[in-house]
Scaffold this active site. Structure first.
Site, PDB file in Angstrom:
ATOM      1  N   HIS A  92       0.708  -1.269  -0.163  1.00  0.00           N
ATOM      2  CA  HIS A  92       0.042  -0.096   0.089  1.00  0.00           C
ATOM      3  C   HIS A  92       0.852   1.114  -0.036  1.00  0.00           C
ATOM      4  CE1 HIS A  92      -3.939  -1.941   0.896  1.00  0.00           C
ATOM      5  NE2 HIS A  92      -3.111  -2.854   1.562  1.00  0.00           N
ATOM      6  N   THR A  97      -8.325   6.919  -1.075  1.00  0.00           N
ATOM      7  CA  THR A  97      -9.602   6.522  -1.377  1.00  0.00           C
ATOM      8  C   THR A  97     -10.789   7.616  -1.118  1.00  0.00           C
ATOM      9  OG1 THR A  97      -9.562   5.299   0.838  1.00  0.00           O
ATOM     10  CG2 THR A  97      -9.442   3.978  -1.407  1.00  0.00           C
ATOM     11  N   LYS A 124       1.164  14.065   2.980  1.00  0.00           N
ATOM     12  CA  LYS A 124      -0.428  14.400   2.517  1.00  0.00           C
ATOM     13  C   LYS A 124      -0.384  15.820   2.514  1.00  0.00           C
ATOM     14  CE  LYS A 124      -2.460  10.286   4.491  1.00  0.00           C
ATOM     15  NZ  LYS A 124      -2.960   9.642   3.397  1.00  0.00           N
ATOM     16  N   LYS A 152      -8.172  13.533   6.337  1.00  0.00           N
ATOM     17  CA  LYS A 152      -7.648  12.384   6.255  1.00  0.00           C
ATOM     18  C   LYS A 152      -6.613  12.269   7.304  1.00  0.00           C
ATOM     19  CE  LYS A 152      -6.390  13.771   1.903  1.00  0.00           C
ATOM     20  NZ  LYS A 152      -6.463  12.740   0.950  1.00  0.00           N
ATOM     21  N   ARG A 153      -5.622  11.263   7.695  1.00  0.00           N
ATOM     22  CA  ARG A 153      -4.898  11.054   8.677  1.00  0.00           C
ATOM     23  C   ARG A 153      -3.859  12.349   8.145  1.00  0.00           C
ATOM     24  NH1 ARG A 153      -4.740   7.132  12.504  1.00  0.00           N
ATOM     25  NH2 ARG A 153      -2.696   7.980  13.197  1.00  0.00           N
ATOM     26  N   LYS A 198     -14.339   8.954  -2.969  1.00  0.00           N
ATOM     27  CA  LYS A 198     -15.966   9.153  -2.142  1.00  0.00           C
ATOM     28  C   LYS A 198     -16.173  10.677  -2.583  1.00  0.00           C
ATOM     29  CE  LYS A 198     -13.861   6.163   1.338  1.00  0.00           C
ATOM     30  NZ  LYS A 198     -13.032   6.161   2.619  1.00  0.00           N
TER      31      LYS A 198
HETATM   32  O1  73E Z   1      -2.678   5.703  -0.285  1.00  0.00           O
HETATM   33  C1  73E Z   1      -3.331   5.157   0.786  1.00  0.00           C
HETATM   34  C2  73E Z   1      -4.060   3.875   0.137  1.00  0.00           C
HETATM   35  O2  73E Z   1      -5.169   4.490  -0.413  1.00  0.00           O
HETATM   36  C3  73E Z   1      -2.189   4.279   1.661  1.00  0.00           C
HETATM   37  O3  73E Z   1      -1.317   5.285   2.135  1.00  0.00           O
HETATM   38  C4  73E Z   1      -2.646   3.294   2.798  1.00  0.00           C
HETATM   39  O4  73E Z   1      -3.580   2.302   2.132  1.00  0.00           O
HETATM   40  C5  73E Z   1      -4.677   2.866   1.325  1.00  0.00           C
HETATM   41  C6  73E Z   1      -5.507   1.805   0.832  1.00  0.00           C
HETATM   42  O5  73E Z   1      -4.726   1.043  -0.059  1.00  0.00           O
HETATM   43  C7  73E Z   1      -1.777   2.944   3.559  1.00  0.00           C
HETATM   44  N1  73E Z   1      -1.802   2.650   5.028  1.00  0.00           N
HETATM   45  C8  73E Z   1      -0.565   2.026   5.286  1.00  0.00           C
HETATM   46  N2  73E Z   1       0.110   2.025   4.353  1.00  0.00           N
HETATM   47  N3  73E Z   1      -0.585   2.527   3.401  1.00  0.00           N
HETATM   48  C9  73E Z   1      -0.405   1.839   6.660  1.00  0.00           C
HETATM   49  C10 73E Z   1       0.955   1.245   7.017  1.00  0.00           C
HETATM   50  C11 73E Z   1       1.205   0.812   8.202  1.00  0.00           C
HETATM   51  C12 73E Z   1       0.436   0.964   9.409  1.00  0.00           C
HETATM   52  C13 73E Z   1      -0.918   1.441   8.970  1.00  0.00           C
HETATM   53  C14 73E Z   1      -1.220   1.871   7.678  1.00  0.00           C
END
Ligand code: 73E
Length: 836
Positions: free
Chosen positions: A374, A678, A573, A567-568, A682
Site C-alpha cells: 500500500h 480512496t 499528505k 484524512k490522517r 468518495k
Molecule cells: O494511499 C493509501 C491507500 O489508499 C495508503 O497510504 C494506505 O492504504 C490505502 C489503501 O490502499 C496505507 N496505509 C498504510 N500503508 N498504506 C499503513 C502502513 C502501516 C500501518 C498502517 C497503515
C-alpha cells in the site's frame, strides 16, 4: 449431512426455527420483545439508546439467520474460499448499513416512528467500530462489503482490539487523545467461547530424529496465550450471502489468574500473567504509514496469524483432502506486510506438524498467498530485528533463514556474476542489529504482488522491488487500483442523491453495477435535473454546517465554497500546504479594498484528521490550523469571506456527513507518495470536484472523468528526486508568496511563533523534503482557477454531474472481481440453492 441428525431434533427445528421479520408489525414485535427481554427495559425507560439496541438486535436476528445458512451452504459446497488477513478493519457503524443491505430501512423507519422515534436519531446512537487508522483499514471494510455482495465465499480475519483508534479532542488548539473503549453493548459480535487456539511465544527449538530417521524440529517451552474467536456477520447488499469476519481476542491460557500464586499471597504476579496475555489484543497501534518495531506489535501479528492459520488449516483438514489441494481450496490475501508471518507459520505447520517435505510445503505456501503493498514510504516498510524475533519466535526465524538460503541460491544461479544483487534482495539486512525485511519475505512467499493504483504499482516495479522483477519476471507484479463501496459511500451517506439517480435510471441497480452511472450523463443539460442536483448538494452542505455549528460553535455560510481536506495528518499528505494556502488567502483579502472584496468567492476551509500520538510535526500542523482558525474566524474585516474549521475526531461516520457536502476537496500529496487514496473517490462520487497532485488514484480519476473536470497542479513524481537532490545541495529558494506567509507566522500573527518553528524550518532550512515550496505557486494559482470556476455555477454543476457519471470504475466490486480473477482464482457461490 442432515441424515445424521436425530429425528426429534430435526422435527423440533422444522417446527420452531426462528422466523425473520418482514413487515412493520413483525419488526415492531421483535423490537419490543428485545427491549423488554434482552435489554430488560420497559416502556417507561425506553430511550433512544434502547430503541437503537432493540432495532440492532432485531436486525441482528435476521443477519445471523442468513449467516447460518450461508456458512452451511459454503461448507456443503466446499468451493475455494478467500481469507482476507488485515490488522485493521475500519467498519464504522453497522445498523444503517444492515438495514439498507437487507432492504428493510423503510420498514424500520415506519416502525420506529410508531414508537415515537426518528430513525436518524436512533442510528446516531451507535458507536463507530474503529479498528483501523485510515485508508488501509477502510479498504479492508469495503472488501468485506463487496465480497459478500458479489457472493464470494470469503472470511476476514483480524484482531478484536479492546480499544480502537483513539478519540481526538481539541483542547486549546492541541490534539488530545482519549481512549476509545467501544465494546460495551456491541450487538454485532458473537463470542465463540468454544473456538479457541493456543498460541505459543518464546521458548526454544529442539532438533530430533523422527521415526523414519529424518531430522525434525519441535518448538518447546515458552509461554502460551489463548485466542478466542468473535464473529461479526457481514451482509451483502441485495443478496442472502452473509459472510464472516472473525476477530481474535487474547486471554491467559488457563483462562483465569493463577490461584496457587494468589493463595500464596502473590496477588500482583497472579494477575500480571493474565494481564500480559490480555494486553496482546488490547490496543490498536495508532500509526498510519509508520512502523516502529515494538515487540508488542510483533506479538499481535503472530498471535493473529497463528490463530487464523490454525483455523483455516483445521477447516481444510475436515474435508480430508490431500495437502496438494490446499491452494485449490484456500486463497489468503495479505493486507500489507503486517500478516507476513502467516507465510512462515503455514510452512512451519506443513513441515513440523504435518510432516511434509520442504519443497512440497513451499509450493503449497507460495500458491496460497497474495500480497498487497500500500505504500512506498520508507518509514512504513516493516523490518523486525533479528534478536527480537529470535527471542519471541525462534522456530520462525530458523524457517525464515532457510527460505532466504534457498531463495539466494536460485538468485545466485540466475545471476552468477552479480554479487551485489544477493545483499540487495536478501530477506536479512546485514545491519546492526540484523533486520528481517518483511516486504521481501512477502514477495518471495506469494504468487502475486499488487500495488493499489497504476502509478504506485509502476513505482514498485521500477524502484522498491526492481530487483525482484528481474528475478521473477514482471508477471508476479500487478496492479489493482483501489475502489470504494457505493453502498456506504453513495446510498447510505447520500440517500437523496442515490434516490435522484435511481429515479432517472429507473432502479437502484447502479448500486450493484456502478458503471450504469454513465447513463446520467444524458441528463447533464436537463435543467430540472441540474436544479435537483444543486438542491441536494445544498442540503448536504446545510447538514454539515449544522454539525460544524454544534461541534465548534462557528456559523458557516452554506453558499460559500466548501473546501475540504479530511484524512490522517501526515507531512506527505501536506495539510501544511493547505493551511499555508489559507494564510495566503487571508493576507490577500486583508490587503483588498472594499471594492475588491466584493469579488472574492467566500470559502470555508474545512480540515479533519488524526495525528499519530507520537508524531510531533503532525500535531504541530493541527495546532497551526486551529490557531489560524482562531484569528481568521474572529477577524471582522473578513466576515464570511473566509472561515477555517477543524472538525475534531474525523472517523467513518463523520466522513459520511462530510463527503456529500464538499464543493471541492484536496488530495495534494507530494507526487509519488500516496499509494492510491480512496477519499478522493468518495468525494467525486458525491458530486464534489477535487484539487490534487498527479499522485495515486488522482491520475486514474482524471483519466476517467476527463481533465476538464479536475484541478491538477504541482510537480510530477518523475521530478521529485531531482528537486530533493537540488535542495540538498543548497539550491533552494523559498517561494516568495510562501515567504510572505512565513513572515506572518514569524511575526506571531497566530500566536507565539516558537510553536511553529519546527514546521517552517523543515521547509526553509531543512531541505523541504515534501516540496511544499516547489508546489506553492502552482497550488495558489490553481485555487484561483477554482474560485473562477465556482462563479459559473451552471458549468460547475455540469462538471459535477459528468464526473459522477464517469466514476463507475472506482467501485469496490470491480476491484474485488479483479482480485478474484487474477489473484485468488475463486468463484461466487449462490447460497440460496438447497444443500441437498
Ligand atoms: O494511499 C493509501 C491507500 O489508499 C495508503 O497510504 C494506505 O492504504 C490505502 C489503501 O490502499 C496505507 N496505509 C498504510 N500503508 N498504506 C499503513 C502502513 C502501516 C500501518 C498502517 C497503515
Amino acid at each position: 449431512v442432515e441424515a445424521s441428525i436425530p429425528e426429534p431434533l430435526r422435527e423440533a427445528w422444522r417446527k420452531h426455527s426462528a422466523t425473520e421479520f418482514n413487515t412493520k408489525e413483525e419488526f415492531e414485535k421483535d423490537l419490543v420483545r428485545h427491549i423488554e427481554t434482552t435489554l430488560a427495559r420497559s416502556m417507561y425507560n425506553c430511550d433512544e439508546l434502547a430503541a437503537y439496541s432493540g432495532t440492532a438486535l432485531a436486525f441482528r436476528d435476521r443477519l445471523i439467520m442468513e449467516w447460518n445458512k450461508t456458512q452451511q451452504r459454503q461448507t456443503f459446497k466446499d468451493q475455494k474460499r478467500v481469507y482476507y488477513l488485515s490488522l485493521e478493519f475500519l467498519m464504522g457503524r453497522t445498523l444503517d448499513n444492515a438495514m439498507l443491505n437487507v432492504g428493510l430501512k423503510d420498514t424500520a423507519r415506519d416502525g420506529l416512528n410508531d414508537l415515537g422515534f426518528r430513525i436518524e436519531d436512533v442510528i446516531n446512537q451507535e458507536h463507530d467500530a474503529a479498528l483501523g487508522n485510515g485508508g488501509l483499514g477502510r479498504l479492508a471494510a469495503c472488501f468485506l462489503d463487496s465480497m459478500a455482495t458479489l457472493n464470494y465465499p470469503a472470511w476476514g480475519y483480524g484482531l478484536r482490539y479492546r480499544y480502537g483508534i483513539f478519540k481526538q479532542e481539541i483542547v486549546n488548539g492541541y490534539q488530545v487523545e482519549v481512549p476509545d473503549y467501544w465494546l460495551d453493548n456491541n450487538p454485532w459480535e458473537f463470542p465463540r467461547h468454544e473456538i479457541t487456539v493456543d498460541i505459543q511465544f518464546y521458548g526454544n527449538v529442539k532438533k530430533y530424529q523422527d521415526e523414519s530417521g529424518k531430522i525434525a524440529h519441535s518448538w518447546e517451552d515458552g509461554e502460551i496465550v489463548q485466542a478466542i474467536a468473535y464473529d461479526v456477520p457481514i451482509p451483502g447488499y441485495g443478496t442472502k450471502t452473509t459472510n464472516n469476519l472473525r476477530l481474535w481476542s487474547s486471554k491467559a491460557s488457563s483462562g483465569e489468574f493463577d490461584f496457587q500464586k494468589f493463595n500464596a499471597g502473590d496477588y500482583e504476579s497472579a494477575v500480571a500473567d493474565q494481564q500480559r496475555a490480555e494486553t496482546i489484543s488490547a490496543v490498536l497501534y495508532p500509526n498510519d504509514n509508520l512502523e516502529r518495531g515494538k515487540e508488542l506489535r510483533l506479538k499481535q501479528q503472530y498471535f493473529w496469524c497463528a490463530a487464523s492459520l490454525f483455523d483455516i488449516v483445521r477447516r481444510f483438514k475436515k474435508t480430508k483432502r490431500a495437502w496438494g489441494e490446499f491452494p485449490d481450496q484456500v486463497a489468503i490475501q495479505l493486507n500489507d506486510t503486517h500478516p507476513t508471518l502467516a507465510i512462515v507459520e503455514l510452512q512451519r505447520i506443513l513441515i513440523d506438524k504435518e510432516g511434509l517435505e520442504w519443497d512440497e510445503a513451499w509450493q503449497i505456501v507460495t500458491k496460497t498467498f497474495g500480497y498487497t503493498n500500500h505504500t512506498v514510504l520508507p518509514e512504513a516498510l516493516e523490518k523486525w530485528s533479528v534478536p527480537l524475533m529470535q527471542n519471541l519466535l525462534p522456530r520462525h526465524l530458523q524457517i525464515i533463514y532457510e527460505i532466504n538460503l534457498f531463495f539466494l541460491q536460485t538468485v545466485e544461479k540466475r545471476f552468477p556474476n552479480d554479487r551485489e544483487i544477493l545483499s540487495r534482495v536478501s530477506i536479512i539486512e546485514e545491519s546492526h542489529p540484523k533486520m528481517v525485511r518483511m516486504a521481501y519475505l512477502a514477495i518471495i512467499g506469494s504468487h502475486k504482488v499488487n500495488g493499489v493504483a497504476e502509478l504506485h504499482s509502476d513505482l514498485l516495479k521500477t524502484t522498491l522491488f526492481k530487483d525482484f522483477v528481474k528475478i521473477y519476471g514482471p508477471d508476479r507484479f500487478t496492479n489493482v487500483t483501489n475502489g470504494i463501496t457505493p453502498r456506504r459511500w453513495l446510498h447510505q451517506a447520500n440517500p437523496r442523491l442515490s434516490a435522484l439517480i435511481a429515479e432517472k435510471l429507473g432502479s437502484h441497480d447502479f448500486l450493484k453495477d456502478l458503471t450504469l452511472l454513465d447513463k446520467i450523463e444524458a441528463f447533464v443539460d436537463d435543467k430540472a435535473f441540474r436544479e435537483e442536483w444543486a438542491v441536494i448538494k445544498r442540503e448536504n452542505k446545510l447538514r454539515l454546517a449544522e454539525h460544524i455549528k454544534a461541534t465548534t460553535g462557528y456559523d458557516v455560510n452554506p453558499n460559500a465554497l466548501f473546501d475540504v481536506q479530511v484524512k490522517r495528518i501526515h507531512e506527505y499528505k501536506r495539510q501544511q500546504l493547505n493551511i499555508f494556502g489559507v494564510i495566503h488567502r487571508y493576507l490577500s483579502i486583508k490587503d483588498m479594498s472594499a471594492e475588491e472584496k466584493k469579488k472574492v468567492v467566500p470559502r470555508v476551509s474545512i480540515f479533519g484528521g488524526k495525528a499519530a500520538p507520537g508524531y510531533w510535526m503532525a500535531k504541530t500542523i493541527i495546532h497551526l490550523i486551529n490557531k489560524v482558525a482562531d484569528v481568521v474566524n474572529k477577524d471582522p474585516e473578513i466576515g464570511d469571506l473566509l472561515k477555517v474549521i477543524f472538525i475534531a475526531d474525523y472517523n467513518v461516520s463523520k466522513a459520511e456527513i462530510i463527503c456529500p457536502a464538499s464543493d471541492i476537496s484536496e488530495h495534494i500529496s507530494t507526487a509519488g507518495t500516496e499509494g492510491s487514496g480512496t477519499s478522493n473517490m468518495k468525494f467525486v462520487l458525491n458530486g464534489g470536484l477535487i484539487i490534487g497532485t498527479c499522485d495515486g488514484a488522482n491520475i486514474e480519476i482524471t483519466r476517467e472523468i476527463g481533465e476538464q473536470n479536475i484541478f491538477l497542479f504541482g510537480n510530477l513524481a518523475e521530478d521529485v528526486e531531482d528537486l530533493r537532490h537540488k535542495h540538498f545541495y543548497g539550491d533552494f529558494k523559498l517561494d516568495p508568496q510562501l515567504e510572505r506567509v512565513f513572515d506572518a507566522i514569524k511575526d506571531n500573527m497566530f500566536g507565539d511563533n516558537a510553536q511553529f518553528s519546527a514546521l517552517t524550518s523543515s521547509i526553509d532550512e531543512h531541505g523541504d523534503y515534501y516540496l511544499v515550496s516547489d508546489d506553492f505557486n502552482s497550488y495558489i494559482t490553481t485555487h484561483g482557477m477554482v474560485d473562477e470556476a465556482f462563479l459559473n455555477q451552471e458549468e460547475w454543476l455540469a462538471k459535477s454531474i459528468t464526473s459522477v457519471a464517469r466514476m463507475g470504475f472506482f467501485s469496490m466490486d470491480r476491484v474485488t472481481n479483479e482480485y478474484a480473477d487474477s489473484i485468488w482464482n475463486v468463484e461466487p457461490l449462490d447460497v440460496t440453492e438447497p444443500t441437498d
